[in-house]
Every structure is written in structure tokens, then in C-alpha cells.
Scaffold this active site. Sequence first.
Site, short mmCIF file in Angstrom:
data_model
loop_
_atom_site.label_atom_id
_atom_site.label_comp_id
_atom_site.label_asym_id
_atom_site.label_seq_id
_atom_site.Cartn_x
_atom_site.Cartn_y
_atom_site.Cartn_z
N CYS A 279 -0.30 -6.61 3.82
CA CYS A 279 -1.07 -5.90 4.84
C CYS A 279 -0.14 -5.07 5.74
O CYS A 279 0.39 -4.07 5.30
CB CYS A 279 -1.96 -6.86 5.64
N HIS B 71 -4.84 -9.69 1.65
CA HIS B 71 -4.24 -10.95 2.12
C HIS B 71 -4.33 -12.02 1.04
O HIS B 71 -5.25 -12.85 1.04
CB HIS B 71 -4.95 -11.42 3.39
N GLU C 204 -2.78 -14.66 0.80
CA GLU C 204 -2.70 -16.02 1.39
C GLU C 204 -4.06 -16.57 1.79
O GLU C 204 -4.20 -17.77 2.06
CB GLU C 204 -1.75 -16.01 2.60
#
Length: 228
Positions: free
Chosen positions: A115, A210, A212
Site C-alpha cells: 500500500c 493489503h 496481511e
Amino acid sequence: MTERPLIGVSTYLESGARWGVWELEAVLLPTGYPRLVQRAGGLAFLLPPDAPERAAAAVARLDGLVVAGGPDVDPARYGAEREPRTGPPSPQRDAWELALIDAALAAGVPVLGICRGMQLLNVALGGTLVQHLDGHREVVGVFGGHPVKPVPGTRYAGIVPEELTVPTYHHQAVDRLGAGLVPSAYAEDGTVEAVELPAERGWLLGVQWHPEMGEDLRVMRALITAAS
């Protein structure tokens, strides 16, 4: 893999963080980042903002680098005036992460930007950013999702060959590409969703989404493999 590579992950530096009875300045990182590194086979090492001249010494101890998400990059870093919807700057973090990127590129340490991290990779290589676009974060503080399509023949397409719906939360994006960067995935509206350097210039990949916040480990596993 007999030893887990050491992956440095950049962090936030926030004032007024609260936990227990405390309200203090704190180094912060959402747990999704170190957990993703760990699940993909690496050891996560947090890199709080420090003096830029120490970046090379930090990178020398790492096998790979993740530049994490966070606040908007200061437009002064890419020669632009601040627009009304651009967030407040984080000068210490900008300086530290740009120094980490430069040091990693010089040392041949693999880099993954996530990002803001992807946007900063672009700025580090002389590119610019779109300071606001609609449709990539629908609700403040809530991750959304949209499909991204890989560009055939790129490193990213070799890692994730199919169109994939990814967790997303951003309002800025790559505009003019930095020197040598190749776009390797796009959103349906044409927004650049991944960038990379050609293999002969080392292992560098940026993704606008993202990972994660999702279950797909392939991008992080690719970094871990490169770092090994």
C-alpha cells in the site's frame, strides 16, 4: 528451508497511543504484518523510524525488507503541492523508509512494498502519486475488496497468475512510474495495483492492496524465497 530469513518490517510512530493505563508515543504495527511474515516462513523484525544514516546498517542485518502501509507520503517528496484530501505528513517515517529502500536496492536485499509502501517505492525511484481517487476505500476504517488482474510475463504474474480479489484500503495511487518500474497488475478501473523492477535490477515488488488482511500467502512467500 532450514533457517527462517530475517524480514524487517517498517512501523508507524504515533503520539497518544493508548494501552492499559498509558497514553504515550508508541511504535505501532498491525499484527497482520508480522503474522504474515511468520506464516510465510520468515522471522519478523520491526524497524521503527530512526536516523536515515543508520538505514544501511539496519538493512545489512536483514534478508528481506517489507515497507508497510500507513499515512500518505508527503507530496513534497515528489515535487507536488498538497491537495485538500491528502493526509498530514509523517516526515520522520518518510525519511527513514526512503533511506531503507535506497539501502536495500544498493545491497541487493529483496523488497516488498505494501500500500503506502508501494507508493513510496515509486517515489523513491522518481515517480509521482495521484493524491486522491474514489472507489478504493468505501467506508472509513473498513477494508474493502476488489479484483486485480496480473500483467502476463511479469514477476507478479508468475507468483499469482490468476485474477484475484484482494483486501484494499487506499485513496492514493501510482501516477507517473518511477525509473525502471514496470506495472504488473491493474484494477478494473485502470489503477496500477502492482509494480516491480525487472529481474536484472534485483527483487522488488510493490502491491497496492493489503495481503496481511487476507489468507493468500503467495506474495509474502515469494519474498521469503528471494530472501532465502
